[in-house]
Structures are given as C-alpha cells and as structure tokens.
Design a protein around this motif. Structure first.
Motif, mmCIF file in Angstrom:
data_model
loop_
_atom_site.group_PDB
_atom_site.id
_atom_site.type_symbol
_atom_site.label_atom_id
_atom_site.label_comp_id
_atom_site.label_asym_id
_atom_site.label_seq_id
_atom_site.Cartn_x
_atom_site.Cartn_y
_atom_site.Cartn_z
ATOM 1 N N ASP A 161 9.304 14.926 -5.019
ATOM 2 C CA ASP A 161 8.754 14.371 -3.773
ATOM 3 C C ASP A 161 7.670 13.333 -4.062
ATOM 4 O OD1 ASP A 161 8.982 17.446 -1.839
ATOM 5 O OD2 ASP A 161 10.411 15.796 -2.087
ATOM 6 N N LYS A 162 6.798 13.633 -5.032
ATOM 7 C CA LYS A 162 5.738 12.692 -5.383
ATOM 8 C C LYS A 162 6.341 11.393 -5.909
ATOM 9 C CE LYS A 162 1.624 12.066 -8.257
ATOM 10 N NZ LYS A 162 1.836 10.654 -8.334
ATOM 11 N N PHE A 163 7.342 11.494 -6.767
ATOM 12 C CA PHE A 163 8.005 10.304 -7.305
ATOM 13 C C PHE A 163 8.600 9.463 -6.181
ATOM 14 C CE2 PHE A 163 12.029 8.328 -8.579
ATOM 15 C CZ PHE A 163 11.550 7.409 -9.505
ATOM 16 N N LEU A 164 9.313 10.099 -5.277
ATOM 17 C CA LEU A 164 9.945 9.372 -4.174
ATOM 18 C C LEU A 164 8.907 8.725 -3.260
ATOM 19 C CD1 LEU A 164 12.847 11.825 -3.319
ATOM 20 C CD2 LEU A 164 13.006 9.634 -4.528
ATOM 21 N N ASN A 165 7.806 9.434 -3.013
ATOM 22 C CA ASN A 165 6.739 8.853 -2.202
ATOM 23 C C ASN A 165 6.087 7.657 -2.893
ATOM 24 O OD1 ASN A 165 7.069 10.620 -0.056
ATOM 25 N ND2 ASN A 165 5.599 12.090 -0.887
ATOM 26 N N ASP A 166 5.887 7.765 -4.209
ATOM 27 C CA ASP A 166 5.321 6.647 -4.974
ATOM 28 C C ASP A 166 6.244 5.439 -4.924
ATOM 29 O OD1 ASP A 166 3.120 8.138 -5.624
ATOM 30 O OD2 ASP A 166 3.787 8.597 -7.669
ATOM 31 N N MET A 167 7.542 5.653 -5.055
ATOM 32 C CA MET A 167 8.506 4.552 -5.027
ATOM 33 C C MET A 167 8.516 3.895 -3.641
ATOM 34 S SD MET A 167 9.472 4.269 -8.035
ATOM 35 C CE MET A 167 10.669 2.983 -7.800
ATOM 36 N N GLU A 168 8.429 4.692 -2.614
ATOM 37 C CA GLU A 168 8.406 4.149 -1.255
ATOM 38 C C GLU A 168 7.176 3.281 -1.049
ATOM 39 O OE1 GLU A 168 9.795 3.428 2.526
ATOM 40 O OE2 GLU A 168 10.826 4.564 0.972
ATOM 41 N N ARG A 169 6.050 3.728 -1.578
ATOM 42 C CA ARG A 169 4.792 3.009 -1.422
ATOM 43 C C ARG A 169 4.779 1.708 -2.210
ATOM 44 N NH1 ARG A 169 1.660 7.076 -2.315
ATOM 45 N NH2 ARG A 169 1.499 6.768 -4.544
ATOM 46 N N GLU A 170 5.543 1.621 -3.302
ATOM 47 C CA GLU A 170 5.512 0.449 -4.162
ATOM 48 C C GLU A 170 6.441 -0.675 -3.719
ATOM 49 O OE1 GLU A 170 5.941 1.494 -8.247
ATOM 50 O OE2 GLU A 170 4.375 2.991 -8.136
ATOM 51 N N LYS A 171 7.204 -0.483 -2.670
ATOM 52 C CA LYS A 171 8.064 -1.556 -2.182
ATOM 53 C C LYS A 171 7.208 -2.715 -1.700
ATOM 54 C CE LYS A 171 11.897 1.209 -0.504
ATOM 55 N NZ LYS A 171 12.596 1.647 0.711
ATOM 56 N N PRO A 172 7.668 -3.940 -1.914
ATOM 57 C CA PRO A 172 6.910 -5.072 -1.371
ATOM 58 C C PRO A 172 6.837 -4.994 0.156
ATOM 59 C CG PRO A 172 8.549 -5.818 -2.963
ATOM 60 C CD PRO A 172 8.802 -4.364 -2.718
ATOM 61 N N ILE A 173 5.675 -5.315 0.693
ATOM 62 C CA ILE A 173 5.421 -5.262 2.124
ATOM 63 C C ILE A 173 5.675 -6.638 2.731
ATOM 64 C CG2 ILE A 173 3.625 -4.887 3.878
ATOM 65 C CD1 ILE A 173 2.192 -3.163 1.684
ATOM 66 N N ARG A 174 6.249 -6.663 3.912
ATOM 67 C CA ARG A 174 6.434 -7.926 4.611
ATOM 68 C C ARG A 174 5.231 -8.156 5.516
ATOM 69 N NH1 ARG A 174 11.869 -10.289 7.408
ATOM 70 N NH2 ARG A 174 11.015 -12.364 7.776
ATOM 71 N N PHE A 175 4.447 -9.189 5.185
ATOM 72 C CA PHE A 175 3.263 -9.538 5.955
ATOM 73 C C PHE A 175 3.601 -10.638 6.954
ATOM 74 C CE2 PHE A 175 1.549 -8.009 1.888
ATOM 75 C CZ PHE A 175 0.645 -7.073 2.326
ATOM 76 N N THR A 176 2.793 -10.732 7.999
ATOM 77 C CA THR A 176 2.944 -11.814 8.963
ATOM 78 C C THR A 176 1.986 -12.944 8.591
ATOM 79 O OG1 THR A 176 1.223 -11.001 10.457
ATOM 80 C CG2 THR A 176 3.485 -10.170 10.810
ATOM 81 N N TYR A 177 2.261 -14.111 9.144
ATOM 82 C CA TYR A 177 1.355 -15.252 8.957
ATOM 83 C C TYR A 177 -0.046 -14.880 9.418
ATOM 84 C CZ TYR A 177 -1.060 -19.593 9.919
ATOM 85 O OH TYR A 177 -2.004 -20.585 9.961
ATOM 86 N N GLN A 178 -0.147 -14.224 10.559
ATOM 87 C CA GLN A 178 -1.445 -13.849 11.116
ATOM 88 C C GLN A 178 -2.219 -12.924 10.166
ATOM 89 O OE1 GLN A 178 -2.910 -15.102 13.647
ATOM 90 N NE2 GLN A 178 -4.560 -13.694 14.086
ATOM 91 N N GLN A 179 -1.551 -11.957 9.579
ATOM 92 C CA GLN A 179 -2.214 -11.046 8.644
ATOM 93 C C GLN A 179 -2.765 -11.808 7.439
ATOM 94 O OE1 GLN A 179 1.273 -8.478 8.267
ATOM 95 N NE2 GLN A 179 -0.023 -6.720 8.804
ATOM 96 N N LEU A 180 -1.986 -12.747 6.922
ATOM 97 C CA LEU A 180 -2.433 -13.503 5.750
ATOM 98 C C LEU A 180 -3.508 -14.521 6.106
ATOM 99 C CD1 LEU A 180 0.893 -13.967 3.778
ATOM 100 C CD2 LEU A 180 -0.835 -12.173 3.588
ATOM 101 N N ARG A 181 -3.422 -15.088 7.293
ATOM 102 C CA ARG A 181 -4.464 -16.025 7.741
ATOM 103 C C ARG A 181 -5.802 -15.305 7.838
ATOM 104 N NH1 ARG A 181 -7.216 -17.334 11.915
ATOM 105 N NH2 ARG A 181 -6.200 -15.923 13.352
#
Length: 105
Positions: free
Chosen positions: A2-22
């Motif tokens: 479970d810990k491994f699977l949770n770590d892998m889920e957390r390490e996926k690249p996140i899709r940010f919005t323009y507003q978040q990056l601004r």
C-alpha cells in the motif's frame, strides 16, 4: 505494498494551470535563465515548495511539442538522486511549461 502504491501515485507529474504557475512565479518575474527552448523562472507554491518553471517558447511549434512530450514522459518517470525531479507541467493554449524541483546554483 500500500505504501509503495501510494508513493507511486504521489510521484505522478501534476497538471498545473496557467493561473497556478502565474501565482507561484509572481507573474514570471524571477528569471533564472534562458535556453533554446525557453526561459526558466523561480517559483514557490503556497506550501513552501520551491520550483523552477521552464516556459517553452511558442504554442504550436512541432519542436516545442516534441520537447514537451519527451520531458514529461521520460523525466516524469525517472527518479534518481543525481537528477532533478519533474513535479508537473502546464499544457494550455497560451502556456506550455514544465515544473521542476528547484535546485540552487
């Protein structure tokens, strides 16, 4: 497991919005450098995470799209202590950006 699977889920690249990056980059004001594919800005998220945001030049150029896909698909899956980590990306009409962990110097 479970810990491994949770770590892998957390390490996926996140899709940010323009507003978040601004917001994180204070409207892209702290320039760290420029290269062939674009400029890199320092940013900080509300949780204190420092990032380097690589804004790719152009919006429809095939080379930019190829560079974007290559970095997200390869660097997003590689985790090694000698490489910076890809936190995520932004793929919107007016912004193609890659969000990396910030490393001084």
């Amino acid at each position: 497991m479970d810990k491994f699977l949770n770590d892998m889920e957390r390490e996926k690249p996140i899709r940010f919005t323009y507003q978040q990056l601004r917001i994180a980059t204070d409207s892209f004001t702290n320039l760290l450098g420029k290269g062939g594919f674009g400029a890199v800005y320092k940013g900080i998220f509300s949780n204190g995470t420092l990032v380097a945001v690589k804004v790719l030049n152009g919006s429809s150029d095939k080379r930019i799209e190829e560079q974007f896909m290559a970095e997200v698909s390869t660097i997003g899956r590689i985790h090694h202590f000698n490489l910076i980590r890809l936190h995520g990306f932004c793929f919107e009409k007016h912004l193609r950006a890659l969000v990396y962990e910030y490393m001084g110097n």
